[in-house]
Design a protein around this motif. Structure first.
Motif, PDB file in Angstrom:
ATOM      1  N   ASP A 213       4.751   8.826 -13.408  1.00  0.00           N
ATOM      2  CA  ASP A 213       4.252  10.033 -13.923  1.00  0.00           C
ATOM      3  C   ASP A 213       3.703   9.776 -15.334  1.00  0.00           C
ATOM      4  OD1 ASP A 213       4.291  11.591 -11.525  1.00  0.00           O
ATOM      5  OD2 ASP A 213       6.070  12.418 -12.110  1.00  0.00           O
ATOM      6  N   ARG A 214       4.629   9.060 -16.073  1.00  0.00           N
ATOM      7  CA  ARG A 214       4.186   8.728 -17.593  1.00  0.00           C
ATOM      8  C   ARG A 214       2.969   7.723 -17.470  1.00  0.00           C
ATOM      9  NH1 ARG A 214       9.966   8.610 -18.294  1.00  0.00           N
ATOM     10  NH2 ARG A 214       9.862   6.245 -17.836  1.00  0.00           N
ATOM     11  N   LYS A 215       2.975   6.879 -16.731  1.00  0.00           N
ATOM     12  CA  LYS A 215       1.971   5.653 -16.742  1.00  0.00           C
ATOM     13  C   LYS A 215       0.852   6.636 -16.437  1.00  0.00           C
ATOM     14  CE  LYS A 215       0.789   1.307 -14.642  1.00  0.00           C
ATOM     15  NZ  LYS A 215       1.235   0.348 -13.759  1.00  0.00           N
ATOM     16  N   ARG A 216       0.631   7.423 -15.321  1.00  0.00           N
ATOM     17  CA  ARG A 216      -0.567   8.264 -15.000  1.00  0.00           C
ATOM     18  C   ARG A 216      -1.056   9.169 -16.122  1.00  0.00           C
ATOM     19  NH1 ARG A 216       1.966   8.446 -10.054  1.00  0.00           N
ATOM     20  NH2 ARG A 216       2.668  10.559 -10.513  1.00  0.00           N
ATOM     21  N   TRP A 217      -0.233   9.714 -16.829  1.00  0.00           N
ATOM     22  CA  TRP A 217      -0.461  10.655 -17.905  1.00  0.00           C
ATOM     23  C   TRP A 217      -1.072   9.714 -19.036  1.00  0.00           C
ATOM     24  CZ3 TRP A 217      -1.642  15.058 -19.176  1.00  0.00           C
ATOM     25  CH2 TRP A 217      -1.428  15.569 -20.494  1.00  0.00           C
TER      26      TRP A 217
END
Length: 143
Positions: free
Chosen positions: A122-126
């Motif tokens: 999720d952090r990477k996508r954000w």
């Protein structure tokens, strides 16, 4: 067995906290096979996590225990049995529930690991979204 006795026995099976103080049966017949249930539960619980090679075996045992519990409960509900046999069924059902509770929370380390991986993804996508929205994606790709 009288109907009121059957009702009392079924209430004991369904009572929340019925497994408190209950012991896991030493051995039990599950789906036609004899299982050293107490040993199996303690052996499985003694590990920090269930190895992948054993996970299928533990899941199958839990599935069989649930099926056996349901069959015994139906027997208690419907069969014309003496009260003493009903008492034994209640004890075995509560013992199965106790074993299922002990086996039920195994594998939490896998769940935690999966949650951590999901959070990282999720952090990477954000971050990717922010870079794209701010127009920084092209400049970082050139570096």
């Amino acid at each position: 067995m009288q109907p009121y006795e059957r009702k009392q026995l079924l209430a004991r099976v369904e009572r929340e906290g019925a497994t408190v103080g209950a012991s896991i049966p030493e051995t039990i017949d599950v789906q036609g096979d004899r299982l050293a249930l107490r040993e199996f539960v303690f052996e499985t619980r003694s590990r920090e996590s269930v190895p992948a090679s054993e996970r299928d075996r533990v899941e199958q045992a839990k599935k069989n225990l649930r099926r056996e519990r349901l069959q015994r409960k139906h027997l208690l509900e419907d069969a014309d049995i003496p009260h003493e046999e009903g008492e034994r069924l209640v004890e075995s059902i509560v013992g199965i529930d106790r074993a299922l509770n002990a086996l039920g929370d195994l594998g939490t380390s896998d769940i935690e690991r999966e949650a951590d991986a999901n959070e990282a993804a999720d952090r990477k996508r954000w971050m990717s979204f922010l870079k794209q929205a701010l127009g920084n994606e092209d400049s970082s790709a050139r570096r």
